[in-house]
Every structure is written in structure tokens, then in C-alpha cells.
Design an enzyme around this catalytic site. Structure first.
Site, PDB file in Angstrom:
ATOM      1  NE  ARG A 104      53.550 -33.174 -41.760  1.00 13.89           N
ATOM      2  CZ  ARG A 104      53.522 -33.439 -40.260  1.00 13.89           C
ATOM      3  NH1 ARG A 104      54.500 -33.433 -38.637  1.00 13.89           N
ATOM      4  NH2 ARG A 104      53.086 -34.773 -39.582  1.00 13.89           N
ATOM      5  CB  THR A 108      62.203 -33.728 -44.774  1.00 16.76           C
ATOM      6  OG1 THR A 108      61.188 -32.804 -45.508  1.00 16.76           O
ATOM      7  CG2 THR A 108      62.567 -34.758 -46.412  1.00 16.76           C
ATOM      8  CG  ASP A 200      46.522 -35.870 -42.609  1.00 17.47           C
ATOM      9  OD1 ASP A 200      45.572 -35.226 -42.902  1.00 17.47           O
ATOM     10  OD2 ASP A 200      47.068 -36.001 -42.629  1.00 17.47           O
ATOM     11  CG  ASP A 203      43.803 -37.667 -45.564  1.00 12.36           C
ATOM     12  OD1 ASP A 203      43.298 -36.903 -46.518  1.00 12.36           O
ATOM     13  OD2 ASP A 203      45.112 -37.747 -45.458  1.00 12.36           O
TER      14      ASP A 203
HETATM   15  C1  PRP Z   1      48.808 -30.633 -41.376  1.00  8.30           C
HETATM   16  C2  PRP Z   1      48.430 -29.485 -40.446  1.00  8.30           C
HETATM   17  C3  PRP Z   1      48.959 -28.823 -40.538  1.00  8.30           C
HETATM   18  C4  PRP Z   1      50.981 -29.945 -40.419  1.00  8.30           C
HETATM   19  C5  PRP Z   1      51.304 -29.518 -38.981  1.00  8.30           C
HETATM   20  O1  PRP Z   1      48.656 -30.209 -42.720  1.00  8.30           O
HETATM   21  O2  PRP Z   1      47.582 -29.005 -41.392  1.00  8.30           O
HETATM   22  O3  PRP Z   1      49.545 -27.418 -41.096  1.00  8.30           O
HETATM   23  O4  PRP Z   1      50.126 -30.876 -40.889  1.00  8.30           O
HETATM   24  O5  PRP Z   1      52.853 -30.097 -38.854  1.00  8.30           O
HETATM   25  P1  PRP Z   1      54.253 -29.420 -38.448  1.00  8.30           P
HETATM   26  O6  PRP Z   1      53.701 -28.704 -36.860  1.00  8.30           O
HETATM   27  O7  PRP Z   1      54.951 -30.895 -38.246  1.00  8.30           O
HETATM   28  O8  PRP Z   1      54.330 -28.905 -39.828  1.00  8.30           O
HETATM   29  P2  PRP Z   1      49.641 -31.365 -43.891  1.00  8.30           P
HETATM   30  O9  PRP Z   1      50.777 -31.139 -44.208  1.00  8.30           O
HETATM   31  O10 PRP Z   1      49.146 -32.411 -43.661  1.00  8.30           O
HETATM   32  O11 PRP Z   1      48.727 -31.180 -45.234  1.00  8.30           O
HETATM   33  P3  PRP Z   1      47.166 -30.734 -45.583  1.00  8.30           P
HETATM   34  O12 PRP Z   1      46.551 -29.311 -44.113  1.00  8.30           O
HETATM   35  O13 PRP Z   1      46.880 -30.614 -46.666  1.00  8.30           O
HETATM   36  O14 PRP Z   1      46.281 -32.777 -45.385  1.00  8.30           O
HETATM   37  N1  URA Z   2      49.614 -32.651 -39.153  1.00  6.57           N
HETATM   38  C1  URA Z   2      48.143 -33.992 -38.925  1.00  6.57           C
HETATM   39  O1  URA Z   2      46.680 -33.493 -39.070  1.00  6.57           O
HETATM   40  N2  URA Z   2      48.353 -34.902 -37.463  1.00  6.57           N
HETATM   41  C2  URA Z   2      49.076 -34.646 -36.610  1.00  6.57           C
HETATM   42  O2  URA Z   2      49.125 -35.636 -35.764  1.00  6.57           O
HETATM   43  C3  URA Z   2      50.139 -34.157 -37.355  1.00  6.57           C
HETATM   44  C4  URA Z   2      49.978 -33.541 -37.868  1.00  6.57           C
END
Ligand code: PRP
Ligand code: URA
Length: 209
Positions: A104, A108, A200, A203
Site C-alpha cells: 500500500r 495514497t 501492521d 511488520d
Molecule cells: C497490508 C495488509 C494488506 C493491506 C491491507 O499490507 O497485509 O495487504 O495492507 O490494506 P488495504 O485493504 O487498505 O489495501 P502492506 O501494504 O502493509 O504490505 P506488507 O504486507 O508488505 O507489509
Molecule cells: N494493513 C495492516 O497491516 N494493518 C492495518 O491496520 C491496515 C492495513
């Protein structure tokens, strides 16, 4: 119209309570995500079709039930979806695994694709897309759009924590996809994080913050 199933099993709810706690460390967080995925997979595969086959037990001939087709795929959305793969495969070990990399954009909140590798016969497989978090729904909707472009026809989405906004977006953009949710939270905050959520997920699984 898709169905939205919120899993109310006490074991799932108990484990979600633990991963929400800020003091739960990466080792326990990873283990619990995997256990929750296993329990959710058991429930989400309830509608798989069976067929009857003839066999012989050590005692006599018998008719038993077997999964029809058996062609399943698990597709985690990277990174956090990776944490759910092992739990899924412990229940459906013959499933093939595809990977979709999305992150994400922090400004944005739009998903940015950086990787896609799927089983060659994805169009013939029943697909379970997994990601612990459904926030705005942008990542899940984009991953499912990509799968549809590659020919996948029967797609399910599984997440552990969902915001109402994400569920609504999925219902609107992918009304043909059933959604399995561990818990439906209150809302998103101004940074697009789920409230109360668990922070997150990527993380916390990988210990990167
Ligand atoms: C997180 C999560 C989803 C997304 C959800 O991933 O694992 O994929 O955010 O958010 P959304 O519904 O608003 O799209 P992130 O983008 O943080 O990536 P990561 O798993 O690599 O940390
Ligand atoms: N992605 C995450 O990992 N946590 C949230 O709360 C939203 C998006």
C-alpha cells in the site's frame, strides 16, 4: 451475490484476542496467525464438492466420499499473507501456491503491484486468496482482479481482521467472491489502519519494526 462469513468459533476469537495485544512478540504472532489460518481454512472449505468412489477396506467393498476435482490453490498477498500459508496447507496439503506482491502506498493507500507468480493452471483451480488484513480493500480487490485476468473463476478471500470499508468495497467490486473474516472491526483511522486492529501485520509477522 457473495457471502460474508464472520467466524465466531471460540478458538479463533481467543487467538485473535492474543494477536491484538501490543506485547505479543513476532514468534507468538506468527504461530497464532498460522493457527488461525488453519482453523479458518477448515470452515472456509466447508462447501467443497465431494464425489463417491468405490474402494475396498480390509474387511469389504465400500463406497466412500472424496473431494471432487481436488484442484485448489492458495494465493497469499505478500508480505503478510505469507503468514497464513502454512496453516492453510496443513489442512489442504495438495494445494498449489501462487504469490501476489502488493504494498500500500503510504500516502495514497493505493496498492502497488511488484510480483505475481501463479500456478500455470490457475484458471482450473479453486483459489483461496489470503491476507490477514482487509482495510480499505484496495489490495484484496487488486489481487482478485489480477487473478480474474489470469483466468481464475472460482475465488474465495480469507482475512483475519476486516474493516467495514474493506468488506463493502469487496462486495461492490467482486460480488462473486465469498469472503471469510475472523473478525469485523469498527472502522479505519485517518492513516488507513484498522481500529482497534492489530497494527501492521507484515511488520509484526516479520519483526521489521
Ligand atoms: C497490508 C495488509 C494488506 C493491506 C491491507 O499490507 O497485509 O495487504 O495492507 O490494506 P488495504 O485493504 O487498505 O489495501 P502492506 O501494504 O502493509 O504490505 P506488507 O504486507 O508488505 O507489509
Ligand atoms: N494493513 C495492516 O497491516 N494493518 C492495518 O491496520 C491496515 C492495513
Amino acid at each position: 451475490m457473495s457471502k460474508v462469513v464472520v467466524m465466531d468459533h471460540p478458538l479463533i476469537q481467543h487467538k485473535i484476542g492474543i494477536i491484538r495485544k501490543k506485547e505479543t512478540g513476532s514468534k507468538d504472532f506468527r504461530q497464532l496467525i498460522s493457527e488461525i489460518a488453519m482453523l479458518m481454512c477448515y470452515e472456509a472449505t466447508r462447501d467443497l464438492k465431494l464425489e463417491e468412489i468405490d474402494i475396498e477396506t480390509p474387511i469389504c467393498k465400500a463406497v466412500v466420499k472424496e473431494l471432487k476435482g481436488k484442484k485448489l490453490a492458495v494465493v497469499p498477498i505478500l508480505r503478510a499473507g505469507l503468514g497464513m500459508v502454512e496453516g492453510m496447507l496443513s489442512i489442504i496439503p495438495a494445494a498449489k501456491v501462487g504469490h501476489i506482491g502488493l504494498y500500500r502506498d503510504p500516502e495514497t493507500l493505493e496498492p502497488v503491484e511488484y510480483y505475481c507468480k501463479l500456478p500455470e493452471d490457475i484458471a482450473e483451480r479453486e483459489v483461496y486468496v489470503v491476507d490477514p488484513m482487509l482495510a480499505t480493500g484496495g489490495s484484496a480487490a487488486a489481487a482478485i482482479e489480477l487473478l480474474k485476468q489470469k483466468g481464475a473463476k472460482k475465488i474465495h478471500f480469507m482475512c483475519i481482521v476486516a474493516a467495514p470499508e474493506g468488506i463493502e468495497r469487496m462486495k461492490k467490486e467482486h460480488p462473486d467472491v465469498d469472503i471469510y473474516v475472523g473478525t469485523r472491526d469498527e472502522k479505519l483511522n485517518s492513516h488507513g489502519y484498522i481500529v482497534p486492529g492489530l497494527g501492521d501485520a507484515g511488520d509484526r509477522i516479520f519483526g521489521t519494526k
